[in-house]
Design an enzyme around this catalytic site. Structure first.
Site, PDB file in Angstrom:
ATOM      1  N   GLU A 156      -6.504  -5.749   3.452  1.00 15.70           N
ATOM      2  CA  GLU A 156      -6.767  -6.982   2.563  1.00 15.70           C
ATOM      3  C   GLU A 156      -7.812  -6.797   1.664  1.00 15.70           C
ATOM      4  O   GLU A 156      -8.197  -7.756   1.273  1.00 15.70           O
ATOM      5  CB  GLU A 156      -6.738  -8.354   3.481  1.00 15.70           C
ATOM      6  CG  GLU A 156      -5.473  -8.805   4.248  1.00 15.70           C
ATOM      7  CD  GLU A 156      -4.559  -9.272   3.356  1.00 15.70           C
ATOM      8  OE1 GLU A 156      -4.951  -9.717   2.133  1.00 15.70           O
ATOM      9  OE2 GLU A 156      -3.317  -8.920   3.571  1.00 15.70           O
ATOM     10  N   THR A 179       0.711  -1.119   0.148  1.00 18.96           N
ATOM     11  CA  THR A 179      -0.089   0.046   0.005  1.00 18.96           C
ATOM     12  C   THR A 179       1.041   1.250  -0.207  1.00 18.96           C
ATOM     13  O   THR A 179       1.746   1.156   0.809  1.00 18.96           O
ATOM     14  CB  THR A 179      -0.792   0.089   1.276  1.00 18.96           C
ATOM     15  OG1 THR A 179      -1.811  -1.099   0.856  1.00 18.96           O
ATOM     16  CG2 THR A 179      -1.833   1.412   1.156  1.00 18.96           C
ATOM     17  N   SER A 239      -6.381   0.446  -3.308  1.00 18.76           N
ATOM     18  CA  SER A 239      -6.807  -0.748  -3.806  1.00 18.76           C
ATOM     19  C   SER A 239      -6.300  -0.780  -5.144  1.00 18.76           C
ATOM     20  O   SER A 239      -6.098  -1.935  -6.090  1.00 18.76           O
ATOM     21  CB  SER A 239      -8.483  -0.294  -3.902  1.00 18.76           C
ATOM     22  OG  SER A 239      -9.033  -0.507  -2.578  1.00 18.76           O
ATOM     23  N   ARG A 245     -28.152 -10.244  33.354  1.00 15.53           N
ATOM     24  CA  ARG A 245     -28.778  -8.943  33.582  1.00 15.53           C
ATOM     25  C   ARG A 245     -30.426  -8.774  33.599  1.00 15.53           C
ATOM     26  O   ARG A 245     -30.854  -9.447  32.462  1.00 15.53           O
ATOM     27  CB  ARG A 245     -28.357  -8.066  32.432  1.00 15.53           C
ATOM     28  CG  ARG A 245     -28.717  -6.513  32.408  1.00 15.53           C
ATOM     29  CD  ARG A 245     -28.003  -5.891  33.481  1.00 15.53           C
ATOM     30  NE  ARG A 245     -27.755  -4.505  33.308  1.00 15.53           N
ATOM     31  CZ  ARG A 245     -28.874  -3.480  33.761  1.00 15.53           C
ATOM     32  NH1 ARG A 245     -29.723  -4.247  34.798  1.00 15.53           N
ATOM     33  NH2 ARG A 245     -28.651  -2.299  33.705  1.00 15.53           N
ATOM     34  N   GLY A 292       2.491  -2.969   8.376  1.00 12.83           N
ATOM     35  CA  GLY A 292       2.756  -3.310   9.720  1.00 12.83           C
ATOM     36  C   GLY A 292       4.215  -3.861   9.906  1.00 12.83           C
ATOM     37  O   GLY A 292       4.634  -4.497   8.877  1.00 12.83           O
ATOM     38  N   THR A 339     -11.423  -2.644   5.533  1.00 18.86           N
ATOM     39  CA  THR A 339     -10.826  -2.085   4.381  1.00 18.86           C
ATOM     40  C   THR A 339      -9.304  -2.508   4.314  1.00 18.86           C
ATOM     41  O   THR A 339      -8.725  -2.223   3.182  1.00 18.86           O
ATOM     42  CB  THR A 339     -10.470  -0.456   4.730  1.00 18.86           C
ATOM     43  OG1 THR A 339     -10.232  -0.272   5.994  1.00 18.86           O
ATOM     44  CG2 THR A 339     -11.983   0.403   4.391  1.00 18.86           C
ATOM     45  N   GLY A 380     -24.385  -0.015  28.896  1.00 22.59           N
ATOM     46  CA  GLY A 380     -22.934   0.685  29.233  1.00 22.59           C
ATOM     47  C   GLY A 380     -21.896  -0.224  29.622  1.00 22.59           C
ATOM     48  O   GLY A 380     -20.852   0.263  29.466  1.00 22.59           O
ATOM     49  N   ASP A 437     -10.367  -3.361   0.123  1.00 18.92           N
ATOM     50  CA  ASP A 437     -11.538  -2.467   0.469  1.00 18.92           C
ATOM     51  C   ASP A 437     -12.786  -3.392   0.228  1.00 18.92           C
ATOM     52  O   ASP A 437     -12.868  -3.972  -1.053  1.00 18.92           O
ATOM     53  CB  ASP A 437     -11.633  -1.305  -0.208  1.00 18.92           C
ATOM     54  CG  ASP A 437     -13.045  -0.488   0.168  1.00 18.92           C
ATOM     55  OD1 ASP A 437     -12.762   0.251   1.070  1.00 18.92           O
ATOM     56  OD2 ASP A 437     -13.937  -0.542  -0.693  1.00 18.92           O
TER      57      ASP A 437
END
Length: 630
Positions: A418, A132, A138, A304, A171, A416, A395, A420
């Protein structure tokens, strides 16, 4: 009922491996870090990565002759299970062994494999996947980074010609990577030969940037802050001729270019097609994270309490409210469906990439298309379902201590990276419209519009799973006005097939008009239609995978439950798209109302099994710890 019967079906072909990986995850369970600085979080993830390397799991997808496990499908399965835990670790491992290691394995040749793969598997050589760019994500075919061959020195010169060509969001680049697979335009003899991949050292042994390599840090992100995303700029960086990963294209010492694939376009798409393992892995990891979120939400919904019944002092468990059931149970049904579709996809990948003989190009294209569609739908489902789970916990779901907010932030980018998702669905439609012709990958949107305008599109539905079973179901399907039709599987499959065929034929008709005007504008105007054609195709493929899973289920109770869950998947889908079904006369107004009632009825029937359904995901208990469940 014991959830193990469902787990067996969910685990599929790689059941034994899944059990082993889950056991390792349980044994090596860790508290996911919170409130750490970015640097401390990155250091923690790197430490976990080294521990993961010692398990041997990252070796699974590599060839046995280099110390790997020779199990392509198993490597994807083990990776997607990391999606149950810390997602920064999952992504960083994907960069190292899936993208960096995978590129060396699939784009390189034997000398590259012998020299690099053992060090990559052991994490001795941390690496990056530098595709990228700031200005191109893309549209990989038009990346601007250059690799110019110099015959005098027998070297490639890697250059970043302008700021938009900087490698971005990479990365492993900001902190740990020592080498990068850099995708660049190969230029030799003054002629461009398209995008190729090169091995470029970016740091020396002591971690300093190599000469000519500028490294930046992307900094804090909305999530995944344990991943050191960085930016790479190259200033006349020289690498030897053998740095070119030359499986699909090579340069001789004198600069002569050669390739087993003559067309530059086809060569490029063939090269990219080999790298779909990462896309498939992201789809699986997204589904794993979704399963974790839904398991947490169901557990919370069972304990809950809120409001009283008239005349009863006890507050009602929130999962007993139909609105709450409608939030979670259709999401569980779709996630089961996508889990089964992922299993089918991994099996197909394993079959094609593990084949001893060359696989025909059509099969490869179908795999690429299915991978694109499942990745898009699975990651969108993760985004939607994790948000739904967060809301279902009120919450409490917003607190970091209860995991859901972190899952929401960490999976957000899955839609988005690997690929879009919108672009991926266009790829799916492209394959359908060109019937996966050998040259479909070469077609730009304008060329595709022209192609469709000149062809008679074959819209025969090709079934992807459980073909004989589905044919039998469809043949026995009742008429659409018959009573009880909503729960008839043959009718359901026929309805999905009919929708797909109608939408695809409609797109083809619109694009044929391109012959009379501007083809690009015609395609641009029809993009909503194109994307819908891809979406309904994926819906049908996912349903077929669910049918196949039910067929292989050997436990009667589990099969009955899966049948109900499949009904919920189908009817929820019809309910969401009932405007289309009504507009096109596929269902009547009264039948549309019946669909809504049927979804409510299925939610009521499945409510007592909600905990069982999420327990069947077999998520290790350490990953289900949350303050709200204490």
């Amino acid at each position: 009922m014991n959830p193990e019967a469902l787990t067996v079906v969910l685990d599929g072909q790689w059941g034994q491996l899944r059990r082993q990986v889950r056991a390792q995850l349980s044994e090596n369970a860790y508290d996911e870090p919170r409130d750490l600085s970015t640097e401390d979080y990155r250091a923690w993830v790197t430490d976990q990565l080294h521990k993961l390397a010692k398990t041997g799991q990252p070796r699974l997808g590599f060839a046995r002759e280099y110390g790997g496990g020779g199990d392509i499908g198993g490597s994807v399965v083990s990776f997607e299970l990391l999606g149950l835990g810390d997602l920064s670790l999952m992504v960083k491992s994907g960069v190292q062994w899936g993208l960096f290691g995978g590129a060396v394995q699939l784009l390189g040749t034997k000398p590259h494999h012998e020299r690099y793969l053992p060090r990559i598997m052991d994490l001795e050589l941390p690496g990056c996947f530098a595709m990228t760019e700031t200005g191109h994500g893309s549209d990989v075919q038009h990346l601007r980074t250059t690799a110019t061959y110099d015959p005098e020195t027998r070297q490639f010169v890697i250059d970043t010609p302008d700021p938009s060509a900087r490698k971005d969001y990479i990365g492993n680049a900001a902190r740990d990577g020592r080498m990068a697979v850099v995708f660049a335009q190969l230029i030799t003899g003054g002629e461009g030969r398209g995008v190729h991949a090169f091995l470029v050292p970016i740091r020396n042994e002591v971690g300093e940037p190599m000469p000519g390599v500028e490294i930046g840090d992307c900094g804090r992100k909305a999530g995944l802050n344990g991943v050191d995303n960085g930016r790479l700029t190259f200033r006349s960086v020289r690498v030897p001729r053998d740095a070119l990963l030359n499986r699909y294209g090579d340069v001789a010492e004198d600069g002569t270019y050669s390739s087993p694939i003559e067309s530059d376009g086809r060569r490029f798409f063939t090269m990219l097609g080999t790298l779909i393992r990462g896309r498939i892995s992201v789809a699986g990891a997204a589904t794993s994270a979704t399963e974790r979120a839904l398991a947490l939400a169901v557990r919370y919904g069972e304990q809950r309490r809120q409001f009283n019944r008239p005349g009863d002092d006890n507050e009602v468990v929130v999962l007993d409210y139909r609105a709450h059931q409608r939030k979670l149970l259709p999401a569980i049904a779709k996630t089961y469906a996508l889990h089964f579709a992922q299993e089918e996809l991994v099996r197909k990948l394993h079959e094609i990439q593990g084949a001893d003989e060359e696989v025909d190009e059509r099969s490869q294209r179908e795999l690429e298309s299915r991978a694109a569609g499942i990745k898009a739908v699975a990651t969108w489902n993760a985004t939607k379902s994790i948000q739904t789970a967060r809301e279902a916990c009120g919450g409490a779901g917003y607190l970091a201590a209860n995991v859901l907010a972190v899952l929401k932030a960490d999976t957000d980018v899955f839609t988005t990276f690997e690929g879009d998702n919108t672009v991926l669905l266009q790829l799916v439609a492209k394959g359908l419209l060109t019937n996966y012709r050998d040259h479909f990958a070469d077609l730009s949107p304008l060329e595709m519009a022209r192609f469709v305008a000149e062809q008679v599109v074959d819209t025969v539905i090709e079934r992807t799973a459980a073909r004989k079973v589905i044919e039998r179901l469809v043949d026995a399907a009742p008429g659409r006005d018959d009573e009880g039709v909503l729960s008839d599987r043959g009718w359901q499959v026929s309805l999905f097939e009919d929708r797909e065929k109608h939408v695809l034929e409609g797109v083809a008709r619109r694009l044929r008009r391109a012959a009379e005007g501007d083809p690009f504008q015609a395609f641009n105007d029809a993009q909503d239609h194109v994307l819908n054609a891809a979406r309904v195709h994926v819906d049908r493929v996912v349903l077929e995978a669910f049918v196949a899973a039910i067929e292989r289920c050997e436990d009667d109770e589990a099969r009955a439950l899966l049948n109900q869950l499949c009904d919920l998947y189908v009817l929820s889908n019809i309910e969401e798209d009932r405007a289309w079904f009504l507009e096109h006369g596929r269902i009547t107004a009264s039948r549309a109302k019946s669909v809504i009632a049927a979804v409510n009825d299925l939610c009521a029937k499945l409510r007592p099994q909600a905990r069982l359904l999420v327990d069947a995901f077999a998520i290790p208990e350490p990953f289900l710890r949350a303050e709200m469940l204490d």
